[in-house]
Design a protein around this motif. Sequence first.
Motif: not given
Length: 107
Positions: A59-84
Motif C-alpha cells: 500500500a505504501a508503494w502504491v501510495h508513493a506512486h500516486l504522489h509521484r503521479i501528482e508531482g508531489d515528490d516530497g510526499n512520494a519520497r516519504y511513502w517510498y521510505g515507508r514501503a522500503g
Amino acid sequence: MTESLPAAFTATLSAPEPPPGWPAPLAALWWLAHDPSGPASAAWDRAHRLVQDAAGPDAAWVHAHLHRIEGDDGNARYWYGRAGQPGPHGTLAQERAALVGALFKPI
C-alpha cells in the motif's frame, strides 16, 4: 499505458469496478489503469483513498506512486521510505507495470 500490463489484469479493466476481494493496493492500481487521466480524476482519488489508510509496504508503494503521479515528490519520497523502496522505478508506466507485476497474481 495498459500495453505493458499483464493481459489478465488488463482484461479486468472492462468491468465497472475492480474484482471483489482484491487487496486495496491492487484495486488502487486497477482504478489508475481504468482511468489514467491523472491526479485530478475521480479514479486517482479513489485509488488514493484505498491506500491512504491501508497498512503494509504494498500500500505504501502504491501510495508513493500516486504522489509521484501528482508531482508531489516530497510526499512520494516519504511513502517510498515507508514501503522500503529506494525511490521511483523508471517512468511512471514502468513503475506501474512493476507494481502490477509484483501485486497481481492471476487465478
